[in-house]
Write a protein that holds these residues in place. Structure first.
Motif, PDB file in Angstrom:
ATOM      1  N   ASP A 269       0.802  -1.225   0.000  1.00 61.82           N
ATOM      2  CA  ASP A 269       0.000   0.000   0.000  1.00 61.82           C
ATOM      3  C   ASP A 269       0.835   1.275   0.000  1.00 61.82           C
ATOM      4  OD1 ASP A 269      -2.498  -1.166   0.003  1.00 61.82           O
ATOM      5  OD2 ASP A 269      -2.651  -1.265   2.188  1.00 61.82           O
ATOM      6  N   GLY A 270       2.149   1.136  -0.053  1.00 68.56           N
ATOM      7  CA  GLY A 270       2.993   2.337   0.055  1.00 68.56           C
ATOM      8  C   GLY A 270       2.857   3.245  -1.142  1.00 68.56           C
ATOM      9  N   ILE A 412       6.513  -1.051  12.221  1.00 70.61           N
ATOM     10  CA  ILE A 412       6.707   0.338  12.645  1.00 70.61           C
ATOM     11  C   ILE A 412       7.502   1.104  11.587  1.00 70.61           C
ATOM     12  CG2 ILE A 412       7.820   1.795  14.388  1.00 70.61           C
ATOM     13  CD1 ILE A 412       7.063  -0.323  16.487  1.00 70.61           C
ATOM     14  N   MET A 414       7.445   0.571   8.412  1.00 69.14           N
ATOM     15  CA  MET A 414       6.545   0.871   7.290  1.00 69.14           C
ATOM     16  C   MET A 414       5.605   2.019   7.624  1.00 69.14           C
ATOM     17  SD  MET A 414       5.984  -2.838   5.549  1.00 69.14           S
ATOM     18  CE  MET A 414       4.629  -2.465   4.468  1.00 69.14           C
ATOM     19  N   TRP A 415       5.062   2.017   8.858  1.00 71.28           N
ATOM     20  CA  TRP A 415       4.213   3.150   9.252  1.00 71.28           C
ATOM     21  C   TRP A 415       4.992   4.467   9.141  1.00 71.28           C
ATOM     22  CZ3 TRP A 415       2.233   1.012  14.631  1.00 71.28           C
ATOM     23  CH2 TRP A 415       1.333  -0.040  14.404  1.00 71.28           C
ATOM     24  N   HIS A 418       5.449   5.466   5.512  1.00 72.02           N
ATOM     25  CA  HIS A 418       4.205   5.949   4.913  1.00 72.02           C
ATOM     26  C   HIS A 418       3.797   7.305   5.515  1.00 72.02           C
ATOM     27  CE1 HIS A 418       2.968   1.619   3.516  1.00 72.02           C
ATOM     28  NE2 HIS A 418       4.205   1.923   3.239  1.00 72.02           N
ATOM     29  N   ASP A 419       4.149   7.496   6.750  1.00 68.28           N
ATOM     30  CA  ASP A 419       3.861   8.789   7.371  1.00 68.28           C
ATOM     31  C   ASP A 419       4.713   9.887   6.732  1.00 68.28           C
ATOM     32  OD1 ASP A 419       2.627  10.510   9.261  1.00 68.28           O
ATOM     33  OD2 ASP A 419       4.424  10.424  10.507  1.00 68.28           O
ATOM     34  N   ARG A 421       5.769   9.812   3.726  1.00 62.53           N
ATOM     35  CA  ARG A 421       5.110  10.003   2.424  1.00 62.53           C
ATOM     36  C   ARG A 421       3.935  10.973   2.551  1.00 62.53           C
ATOM     37  NH1 ARG A 421       1.417   5.131   1.368  1.00 62.53           N
ATOM     38  NH2 ARG A 421       0.430   6.294   3.061  1.00 62.53           N
ATOM     39  N   ASP A 422       3.086  10.735   3.544  1.00 63.37           N
ATOM     40  CA  ASP A 422       1.907  11.588   3.707  1.00 63.37           C
ATOM     41  C   ASP A 422       2.303  13.025   4.031  1.00 63.37           C
ATOM     42  OD1 ASP A 422       0.391   9.373   3.188  1.00 63.37           O
ATOM     43  OD2 ASP A 422      -0.166   8.991   5.271  1.00 63.37           O
TER      44      ASP A 422
ATOM     45  N   PRO B 266       0.625   6.913  13.039  1.00 67.87           N
ATOM     46  CA  PRO B 266       0.525   7.603  11.755  1.00 67.87           C
ATOM     47  C   PRO B 266       1.243   6.809  10.675  1.00 67.87           C
ATOM     48  CG  PRO B 266       2.126   8.702  13.161  1.00 67.87           C
ATOM     49  CD  PRO B 266       1.438   7.664  14.016  1.00 67.87           C
ATOM     50  N   GLY B 267       0.661   6.786   9.493  1.00 67.62           N
ATOM     51  CA  GLY B 267       1.250   6.046   8.376  1.00 67.62           C
ATOM     52  C   GLY B 267       0.711   4.630   8.261  1.00 67.62           C
ATOM     53  N   GLN B 268      -0.165   4.236   9.177  1.00 71.88           N
ATOM     54  CA  GLN B 268      -0.775   2.908   9.134  1.00 71.88           C
ATOM     55  C   GLN B 268      -1.828   2.910   8.019  1.00 71.88           C
ATOM     56  OE1 GLN B 268      -3.756   0.719   9.222  1.00 71.88           O
ATOM     57  NE2 GLN B 268      -4.337   1.718  11.118  1.00 71.88           N
ATOM     58  N   ASP B 269      -1.620   2.078   7.010  1.00 69.71           N
ATOM     59  CA  ASP B 269      -2.506   2.084   5.846  1.00 69.71           C
ATOM     60  C   ASP B 269      -3.422   0.862   5.783  1.00 69.71           C
ATOM     61  OD1 ASP B 269      -1.653   4.450   4.700  1.00 69.71           O
ATOM     62  OD2 ASP B 269      -0.072   3.504   3.523  1.00 69.71           O
ATOM     63  N   THR B 303      -4.625  13.650   0.798  1.00 66.98           N
ATOM     64  CA  THR B 303      -5.023  12.256   1.027  1.00 66.98           C
ATOM     65  C   THR B 303      -6.539  12.083   0.866  1.00 66.98           C
ATOM     66  OG1 THR B 303      -5.399  12.455   3.415  1.00 66.98           O
ATOM     67  CG2 THR B 303      -3.162  11.949   2.717  1.00 66.98           C
ATOM     68  N   ASP B 377       1.944  -3.968  14.623  1.00 68.75           N
ATOM     69  CA  ASP B 377       3.268  -4.088  15.265  1.00 68.75           C
ATOM     70  C   ASP B 377       3.187  -4.970  16.506  1.00 68.75           C
ATOM     71  OD1 ASP B 377       1.830  -2.498  16.975  1.00 68.75           O
ATOM     72  OD2 ASP B 377       3.456  -1.080  17.336  1.00 68.75           O
ATOM     73  N   MET B 414       2.874  -7.799   6.230  1.00 66.30           N
ATOM     74  CA  MET B 414       1.883  -6.736   6.063  1.00 66.30           C
ATOM     75  C   MET B 414       1.279  -6.763   4.660  1.00 66.30           C
ATOM     76  SD  MET B 414       3.354  -3.693   8.443  1.00 66.30           S
ATOM     77  CE  MET B 414       2.330  -2.366   7.872  1.00 66.30           C
ATOM     78  N   HIS B 418      -2.683  -7.226   3.951  1.00 65.22           N
ATOM     79  CA  HIS B 418      -3.453  -6.253   3.175  1.00 65.22           C
ATOM     80  C   HIS B 418      -4.019  -6.890   1.900  1.00 65.22           C
ATOM     81  CE1 HIS B 418      -1.261  -2.605   5.204  1.00 65.22           C
ATOM     82  NE2 HIS B 418      -1.652  -3.515   6.060  1.00 65.22           N
TER      83      HIS B 418
END
Lengths: 544, 544
Positions: A269-270, A412, A414-415, A418-419, A421-422, B266-269, B303, B377, B414, B418
């Protein structure tokens, strides 16, 4: 120039041989180019379909048409679906012998499908859908029932049991399938070299067709197809479109059906892959996207977003066009700078355009985040796919998964990624809003098509994937000309990558001679309709 | 009944004492309930604001109004913003003393803001926006500049430097802020117990207000607010709305602004939180969502997805309503079954409704996937947040992060998770399409509000988060009545969880007496406008 071909262990070699024989055998002997031609090829092979004598004048005329015109002619009874696919199919066979652009060839099936459509048309007096009878080429990893597909590795090569959503919808809209096209190992390079072979640039075989949808790029430039379907997660539609001098658009992701495309990172999902058309006219991009969105793919695919692709009316206002000459990291090569400069001058002079100097916002960071997200598992899956097929890694693949940015992440990690990224997307959007432009015109790559095995800088396209801003590539109308595209006498690189890029041109400017120079236009996320409308306005000015 | 309160080490205890004193001190002495009342509380405290004598009849009349009416009255000059926020602010102070629903109280600030709005209205003769003068309560983790916010732990409690997008937009639309509301530890339970205390259900203090937006639920049921903003990733808007007998909607995620909400993932998709209104009328849900979407939040938050919240006209066709009595894993308690049965009978009899029996599609799997994605996590971050604040874990938090489904994932894990989510969504969508209903009516929970510390089954709401289908909760008009809501004499549980759920009711049906019974209506993703329109039609039939 020695080029690395795809290799592997004994089992790999045996299997690849059979795969290649299958492909080879599918090209009818009546369409084989004689050794007198094949043994003496010019760098630019685009003229050969016309000169080789294998196509009738009627077939040559049909293959000059764009997809929109093909649809119109079939709908009005001026052309049959059988004639359309036969002409493109024959030309595709020739294109393949010159550029290695195909992975599957099934013209008989296409003709049978076309015949049914012609019969329907004759019987019912109307078309089955907006793409009735249109021959469409399909990138290898997009499944067509009963045809071969792979996710870029020998190990995930398979006969597709079903159409995926894209081909199922296209079929329902009336499209006809007859070929599938090459993509690189792992589908993750901006060139096109796989176990099927290396797809060459039709305009200059010293150069790459681009990738990953390089088979489409070469085939369409050879007019062996008027429109094809590619995918793009870092530039894979726009890169080969630019390299081959055709049109291509990467729509906002999750707007066009990608369900069941063969892929080795499902659930990632990245950064999302997007799918869209590659073609030979600006209008064809709209024709394709309108046909697809009109089919409401979000009704069957719950991951898709129902946005409008309607084109706004731009005739009553000035279009604000940001012009980005370079990304502040890597200066484009002289042919690209010349095209950008000329484009800017013409836009400056146009009464309906307001040109804004567009300063990029930290593209280096955005590109780094994109690259990190391409291989969130540190490339483990990529290596496993290779291993499972006994396949050796190719130089550009090795580079992709070994860049210092690639690492194995935990949840963690990956979060956090992605954070970042956001946050970057937010900052970038603020930046764009502050400048306040409708679209941005920029290079699609650091130059024209690259010399083989050298395309290691994706930022000019990948930054827009990271942001998920739709981008369209189109020909500037210019070609590289070493006699005027001269490097300045002094040069201070902006970065290490800039120095490398400079060297790529400096060591042999002649190499790029005749390569088409393309441009890229970008809009904000979900502004695909605006992008389509603006691209027409901008191209008319630049090439008018 | 002994209840576990939030505890921690010495540093925690000291800090919490100061936090609670700050909150306590913010309630003016003129609004303190006398010990004669506080020392002798009934289970149902909803009548106390009216009987306690602290509010004028005019204030009582104002607090009876819904948000839409408040806006209309202010816009037409029949009510001032100062009078509106003063009335709700005073009643909120009383509500807090009875239910522990608040985390921050700043009526003075609200009145100052309201005064400016009244002056603007007087000067300009018009409102600043569609929510001009409307007092809105805000869940704790949604930042308001200069006010306290936390992500559900003492360790991430902070004074907010800026409004987040949501409060900034609401402010621009004319809303007035005066209170923030309680949420549980980690914001991840369907009850509401935090370092601020435990929010009680106003209708029956033996029961939970629900969570995580439990402060909003209790406050709005007490009429200390007419509308508030909550968040929902597993039922956190719908659960407390159901428990407290009010209205609440979880819109499709990424349609309403959630940027900069305080959050520890944050960043959890994997599964997105959504934000929406909790209120006292069906119309208020529409009023809020139309005001927000009218502000085009996607222009500032890249987003967000620009979808329409327009209500379709349902007057010219039959509405197809799927009725799902239970999820095939856990049978709802008798009061809920009675309400569902009555609803079904009324819908069956309605000429404008076509009732379809809705068989759920593997909700157990969907719920399991959701739970796994809540803590990808393995709960490491959750435990770290506790540790950083010296905070002990509460029983429901321990359950959430220790369920057998929770584990630490690597990148490949992950992706796989997903991918399972995406496959499930596809299968579910196919299932729904096959049944072909517009909306589905179902229980929002296994019963009425739960006894404290027992809400361990989220599937009735969480399944729709996993699918990202918008869901609205509304009162059935019924309340639990142990004299008629009797368990059948024989019972064969469908699952272990069903046996547990049965026991929760069987051990003391009297406990639930008077608890409101609520219903949930759900539509497919992005069909928020249809949901809003259908909810009005369905409620009118059920309660008409």
């Amino acid at each position: 120039m020695t080029l690395t071909n795809a290799t592997g262990n004994a089992s790999y070699t045996e299997k690849v041989q059979s795969v290649k024989s299958r492909l080879e055998a599918s090209i009818p002997s009546s369409l084989r180019l004689p050794s007198s031609i094949l043994g003496n090829l010019p760098l630019d092979v685009t003229g050969i379909p016309e000169s080789c004598g294998l196509l009738t004048s009627s077939e040559l005329a049909i293959t000059e048409l764009d997809a929109t015109t093909i649809c119109q002619k079939i709908a009005s009874g001026d052309l049959t679906a059988v004639d359309a696919v036969s002409a493109f199919g024959k030309r595709a066979a020739i294109a393949h012998q010159l550029t290695a652009c195909l992975t599957d060839y099934f013209l008989d099936e296409g003709i049978a499908q076309a015949r049914e459509l012609d019969e329907y048309y004759k019987r019912e007096g109307r078309v089955v859908g907006p793409l009735h009878g249109l021959p469409i080429s399909i990138k290898d990893h997009i499944p067509i029932k009963g045809r071969w597909a792979s996710g870029g590795f020998l190990s995930n090569l398979e006969l597709s049991k079903e159409d995926c959503d894209m081909t199922s919808i296209l079929r329902r809209l009336g499209a006809v399938f007859y070929v599938k096209t090459n993509q690189p190992q792992g589908i993750m390079t901006l060139e096109c070299n796989s176990f099927y072979g290396r797809t060459l640039n039709p305009h200059n075989s010293n150069l790459s067709s681009g990738g990953s949808s390089g088979g489409e790029g070469a085939l369409i430039a050879m007019k062996g197809s008027c429109i094809g379907v590619g995918t793009d997660v870092g530039g894979s539609i726009r890169g080969p479109s630019a390299n081959c001098g055709i049109y291509g658009i990467r729509p906002t992701s999750l707007t066009m059906p990608i369900h069941n495309y063969v892929w080795y990172q499902p659930g990632q999902d990245g950064i999302y892959v997007s799918t869209g058309p590659m073609c030979r006219s600006a209008q064809d991009m709209t024709t394709f996207l309108h046909a697809l969105s009109g089919s409401k793919p979000y009704l069957i695919d719950p991951t898709l977003i129902p946005i409008s692709f309607d084109l706004p009316d731009l005739s009553q206002r000035k279009l604000r066009v940001g012009v980005m000459m370079h990304d502040q990291s890597v200066l484009p090569h002289p042919p690209m700078l010349r095209a950008m400069q000329l484009a800017k001058e013409k836009l400056d002079a146009a009464p309906n355009i307001e040109v804004v100097e567009y300063q990029p916002y930290n593209h280096a960071l955005g590109y780094a985040l994109a690259h990190e997200m391409y291989m969130e598992d540190g490339g483990k899956t990529y290596r496993k796919m290779l291993k499972d097929g006994g396949e050796d890694i190719l130089p550009l693949g090795e580079w992709v998964i070994s860049e210092h940015l690639v690492k194995d992440h935990d949840a963690i990690g990956m979060w956090q990624l992605h954070d970042k990224r956001d946050s970057f997307r937010r900052e970038y959007s603020d930046h764009w809003n502050k400048i306040g432009c409708d679209v941005v015109l920029c290079p699609p790559f650091l130059g024209t098509a690259s010399r083989h095995d050298t395309a290691k800088y994706w930022s000019y396209t990948a930054i827009w994937n990271l942001l998920d801003y739709p981008g369209a590539v189109f020909p500037s109308g210019l070609a590289a000309d070493p006699s005027i595209d001269v490097l300045p006498s002094s040069f201070t690189p902006m970065s290490e990558k800039d120095a490398e890029s400079h060297q790529l041109y400096a060591e042999d400017p002649q190499l790029f001679k005749g390569a088409p120079v393309s441009l890229q236009l970008v809009a904000k996320r979900f502004n695909d309709g605006l992008l389509l409308a603006a691209q027409k306005v901008v191209e008319e000015i630049i090439r008018g």
